[in-house]
Each structure stands twice: as structure tokens, then as C-alpha cells.
Scaffold this active site. Sequence first.
Site, PDB file in Angstrom:
ATOM      1  N   HIS A   1      -9.208  15.160   6.371  1.00 32.57           N
ATOM      2  CA  HIS A   1      -8.810  13.826   5.896  1.00 32.57           C
ATOM      3  C   HIS A   1      -8.830  13.724   4.372  1.00 32.57           C
ATOM      4  O   HIS A   1      -8.283  12.769   3.823  1.00 32.57           O
ATOM      5  CB  HIS A   1      -9.663  12.723   6.542  1.00 32.57           C
ATOM      6  CG  HIS A   1     -11.049  12.594   6.023  1.00 32.57           C
ATOM      7  ND1 HIS A   1     -12.136  13.190   6.634  1.00 32.57           N
ATOM      8  CD2 HIS A   1     -11.554  11.922   4.960  1.00 32.57           C
ATOM      9  CE1 HIS A   1     -13.239  12.876   5.977  1.00 32.57           C
ATOM     10  NE2 HIS A   1     -12.906  12.114   4.959  1.00 32.57           N
TER      11      HIS A   1
ATOM     12  N   ASP B   1     -11.808  17.873  12.054  1.00 33.52           N
ATOM     13  CA  ASP B   1     -11.567  17.387  10.695  1.00 33.52           C
ATOM     14  C   ASP B   1     -11.956  18.448   9.668  1.00 33.52           C
ATOM     15  O   ASP B   1     -12.973  18.346   8.985  1.00 33.52           O
ATOM     16  CB  ASP B   1     -12.355  16.092  10.486  1.00 33.52           C
ATOM     17  CG  ASP B   1     -12.029  15.405   9.170  1.00 33.52           C
ATOM     18  OD1 ASP B   1     -11.126  15.878   8.449  1.00 33.52           O
ATOM     19  OD2 ASP B   1     -12.692  14.394   8.859  1.00 33.52           O
TER      20      ASP B   1
ATOM     21  N   SER C   1     -17.141  13.085   1.682  1.00 28.29           N
ATOM     22  CA  SER C   1     -16.228  13.785   2.583  1.00 28.29           C
ATOM     23  C   SER C   1     -16.011  15.236   2.194  1.00 28.29           C
ATOM     24  O   SER C   1     -15.899  15.563   1.007  1.00 28.29           O
ATOM     25  CB  SER C   1     -14.858  13.106   2.578  1.00 28.29           C
ATOM     26  OG  SER C   1     -14.854  11.955   3.364  1.00 28.29           O
TER      27      SER C   1
END
Length: 255
Positions: free
Chosen positions: A67, A120, A210
Site C-alpha cells: 500500500h 500487503d 507503513s
Amino acid sequence: MLVTLLIACATLVLATAAPTDVPAGRVVGGADAVDAQFPHQVSLRYKGSHTCGGSIISRNYILTAAHCVTAEDGETGELVVTPANQLSIRAGSLDRLSNGVVINVADVIVHENYGSFLNDLALLLLESPLIYSDRIAPIQIASTDTPAGADVVISGWGRLKTNGDLPRQLQWNVLSALSNLRCQTSTLMFSSSLICLGHERNNGACNGDSGGPAVYNNEIVGIAGFVMGGCGSNLPDGYAKVFYHRDWIIKNAKL
């Protein structure tokens, strides 16, 4: 239940190496990392600005979250991969704004089954190989599943609290791995591809963490993906499980 991806417009990541002391602080407000403590940690940069974290797994490849390098097309709803020429990484620095080396990204490889917070992960091929030193070094990918209850080290430049400030210096903390069953029931995502890290309230990951690693036994075991109920809630944080994706990483990074 609110599930939030950890990408941010100007911040970064989790990561780790084996520290000798547990910090009194938290990544959400954390303890400063020391020089060469996390030599695998990199800052992923979009158009020159720091957005996510990543980990060095070889001289040529960085492991991060899917992402961090994708977006949804507003008209078609299709997933669009960020052009490699808009991405770079900074390695070898605790400072998210300076020092170390900056290298451009040559190619982006996103997991073909990425979606709905699962699978992810992505690999970044660098334009030129890294030169290893005490501040720039690879981390081994997970060779076994992480046992429940294990202490897992996270680090990053993510926000110090929800909507809070971004630290300039890398932060770190220690969380606890949950069992597969508890991870699945906590997230309502019934997949073995996740690892969940539990923590007390006001601890854990936040926006900008992230793509960064969670480390156990000097191996990267998780890639920071999402939080539930906001940063530092009493719910666990979700990571892509590196051991589950080990074969995919080895194949695509040519390890």
C-alpha cells in the site's frame, strides 16, 4: 471496527535489530534509536518526501508494504502501481531528513494477490546496489514462524500519536506476537498471512510506520500494515507475515 493503513504523507516506518534494553517510551512517542542499531532500516521517499519505511534484504532489493507503492484509480477502482521514477530510498541514517545515502528505485514489484489488507508487501529494485557498512546492512527474512508471546522489536519514524508530530530521529519499542488464532479473531481476517503484535494502550505503530519491519531473533518477521481503533489503542497492530511469504520474497528478490 476502524482499520487504518499506516501510510502517511510525510513520515515512516517500523524496523529493528536486537536491542539490549527495552525502551521506556513507545514508537507512538518512543525511545531514540542509537547509531547502527537498525542498519537494515530505510526511508521510502515519494517525489523526495519521506512516506513509508522499508528493509534492506540484499544490496539490490528493499522489502516494504504494497500500500506504500500503490493507489486506487478514482475512475476505474483499479490498483495503480506508483512509477518507479517517483520513488527513492534513504539508507544509513537515523535522521529521516538528512545523512546516509539516497538511491533511486528502478522497479516496483507488488504482490499479485494484494488486497483487503492481505498480502500487503512489495519489493523495490534499486538503480544501484547498496554499499554495506555498519550503518547499512541487510536483515535475514524469517526462517520459522514467530512463537506466540515472543518479544518483537519495532522501529520507525511514524507519528508519536494519532494526528501527532513526526519524530526526526528513528524510534523503537518492543511488542508481543499473538497466536494465529488470536490474530484472526482480533482482526476478523481469517488468513494465515498476517502476524499481529499486541501492546498496552498508548504503545504501537502509527501513521507513517507503513512498510517497516518487525524483528524477532535478528530476522524480519513482519511488515507494518495497519492499526485498529486508532494509534495506540488496546487492539493489536497488523503486519504481513514474512515467513508466510518467504518463498515469494526469495523468488522475486532473487535471493
